[in-house]
Design an enzyme around this catalytic site. Structure first.
Site, PDB file in Angstrom:
ATOM      1  N   LYS A 270       0.835  -1.205   0.000  1.00 48.96           N
ATOM      2  CA  LYS A 270       0.000   0.000   0.000  1.00 48.96           C
ATOM      3  C   LYS A 270       0.868   1.252   0.000  1.00 48.96           C
ATOM      4  O   LYS A 270       0.503   2.283  -0.583  1.00 48.96           O
ATOM      5  CB  LYS A 270      -0.940  -0.014   1.205  1.00 48.96           C
ATOM      6  CG  LYS A 270      -1.885  -1.214   1.226  1.00 48.96           C
ATOM      7  CD  LYS A 270      -2.764  -1.204   2.461  1.00 48.96           C
ATOM      8  CE  LYS A 270      -3.531  -2.503   2.602  1.00 48.96           C
ATOM      9  NZ  LYS A 270      -2.657  -3.646   2.945  1.00 48.96           N
ATOM     10  N   CYS A 386      -8.051  -6.082   7.101  1.00 50.29           N
ATOM     11  CA  CYS A 386      -8.431  -7.195   6.220  1.00 50.29           C
ATOM     12  C   CYS A 386      -9.268  -8.203   7.006  1.00 50.29           C
ATOM     13  O   CYS A 386      -9.063  -9.408   6.917  1.00 50.29           O
ATOM     14  CB  CYS A 386      -7.211  -7.851   5.577  1.00 50.29           C
ATOM     15  SG  CYS A 386      -5.994  -8.487   6.748  1.00 50.29           S
TER      16      CYS A 386
END
Length: 452
Positions: A270, A386
């Protein structure tokens, strides 16, 4: 001369290590595949056997328990013998291309080599009894819906019961079924070096099913294959990343020239995406508590030709404005139970419990409290995980905003997400993706704004 291990022996070794050391199957697999001289076909079989056996453990154990009689049941077996039986039943039930007799024969041979004739006879007897009663896989236990689904779809009963309460039967069944499917591979185009359509055109010869992702303007779904071994990967034209994960950086809305903090950055997927969206202009402080992961961030950035990332080894909870100043953007991709990535890490569902959710939610709240102090007025903070449990997601950010009137949930988040998911952004401004919706990771994304 040392005998080369068979694919099933290698798979058994991984299963035993995952169980014994409570380690992650993907890491154990990576290590053993690098160490053992296996063909590409055998390496693929090992991978399928390990993931599949772990995924289907509950279903397999329910069947085995009917054939292992006497005091102690399955618990009386040596761990490696239990894993060998599981491995063999997985092949018999779920792998059509492997003849039943081959699965039984190989299991008996492994039992002889690793144990003795008595164990080999036990393994042979159990497996042949199962083959004589194929209907045994269709029998489900009586009792609650959670109990039946936990055996049918091979998930822990406590987790199924929780999902039934949160999401209802239809979504729970869909999530469990999705978690038992093999994950597809997706890559993110490095738009500093190339365009998505250009990269897809180049990849089609080796990846004929390569296609644009619905979830990311930079994403490409390639289904399978060894992407990390391609010239495109080595030259930094792409990086491997799940589609859901590709939504996080755009949600942060980073701009060239800004100061950005990635509070829990490793391995840097990311982080590098943020840098690409910033056109490699500005400054990104990439923080992670593990020193050895700092090098992973550096390697990823170098391969992608990104030079605005500064890795820092530190606990995000200890960062101060005195040492690091304030930031225009902060990403807190928080530690979580990982219940959205069971498809990729099937051992997670057997290792987690309800107390893990409560403990990690407390840590998440503390991290959000600490890193929020480093956000400049008018800045944006993305809190993501997540996992798919509201206690780690919605409840964390809603409680934070209620306690901090200088922050608000940014209800304009949908405008910075692709059309495929923008309609799913809830009224309060956060997005929860469930694993079955796009056959990608389950992910939560929220955006907070500090009032000017």
């Amino acid at each position: 001369m040392t005998r080369t291990k068979t694919a099933r022996e290698v798979a058994l070794e991984v299963l035993v290590r995952v169980d014994e050391f409570k380690s992650y199957s993907n890491l154990e697999l990576k290590a053993v595949l690098e160490r053992e001289p296996l063909s590409a076909v055998d390496a693929g079989l090992v991978t399928e056997l390990v993931y599949g056996t772990i995924q289907r453990r509950n279903t397999i154990d329910d069947v085995l328990s009917r054939f292992i009689k006497g005091k102690g049941g399955l618990a009386k077996l040596q761990p490696w013998v239990l894993h060998l039986l599981r491995l063999s039943l997985y092949q018999i039930r779920y792998l059509d291309r492997i003849p039943d007799r081959a699965a039984v024969h190989e299991a008996v041979e492994i039992a002889k080599r690793r144990g003795h004739q008595g164990i080999a006879s036990l393994v042979n007897g159990v497996l042949r009894n199962v083959l004589r009663q194929p209907e045994c896989f269709e029998v489900l236990p009586t009792g609650s819906l959670a109990k039946r689904l936990s055996v049918e779809l091979s998930h822990p009963e406590w987790l199924v019961a929780r999902w039934l309460k949160l999401y209802g039967e239809e979504a729970t069944r869909a999530m469990c079924e999705s978690n038992n499917l093999p994950p597809h591979t997706s890559v993110r185009t490095n738009q500093l070096k190339t365009g998505r359509e250009e990269l897809i055109s180049a990849m089609l010869q080796h990846f004929p099913h390569a296609r644009p992702s619905m979830l990311s303007a930079a994403g490409i779904v390639v289904d399978g294959g060894h992407v990390a071994g391609t010239s495109w990967f080595r030259e930094g034209q792409c990086t491997i990343q799940d589609e859901s994960s590709m939504l996080v950086a755009p949600a942060l809305k980073p701009l060239p020239g800004q100061r950005v903090l990635d509070a829990c950055a490793a391995p840097g997927g990311k982080t590098t995406h943020i840098a690409e969206l910033m056109n490699n202009e500005g400054e990104i402080v990439a923080c992670d508590v593990h020193a050895h992961k700092q090098e992973l961030i550096r390697q990823n950035a170098k391969r992608l030709s990104i030079d605005i990332i500064t890795p820092v080894v530190a606990d995000a909870a200890t960062l101060t404005t005195e040492e690091h100043g304030t930031f225009d953007r902060i990403l807190l991709d928080a530690p979580c139970t990982g219940l959205g990535v069971i498809r990729r890490k099937p051992d997670l569902k057997w290792q987690k419990n309800i107390n893990d959710i409560k403990q990690i939610a407390k840590l998440q709240a503390e991290l959000l409290e600490r890193v929020s102090k480093l956000l400049a007025p008018g800045g944006l903070l993305v809190y993501s995980t997540c996992t798919i449990d509201p206690e780690e997601n919605q409840q964390v950010v809603e409680r934070f905003v209620a306690d901090h009137p200088e922050f608000e949930l940014d209800t304009t988040l949908a405008a910075d997400l692709p059309e495929a998911v923008s309609a799913q952004v809830q009224e309060k401004g956060y997005l929860q993706i469930l694993p079955h919706q796009f056959q990608s990771d389950g992910f939560f994304i929220s955006r907070l704004k500090r009032k000017a």
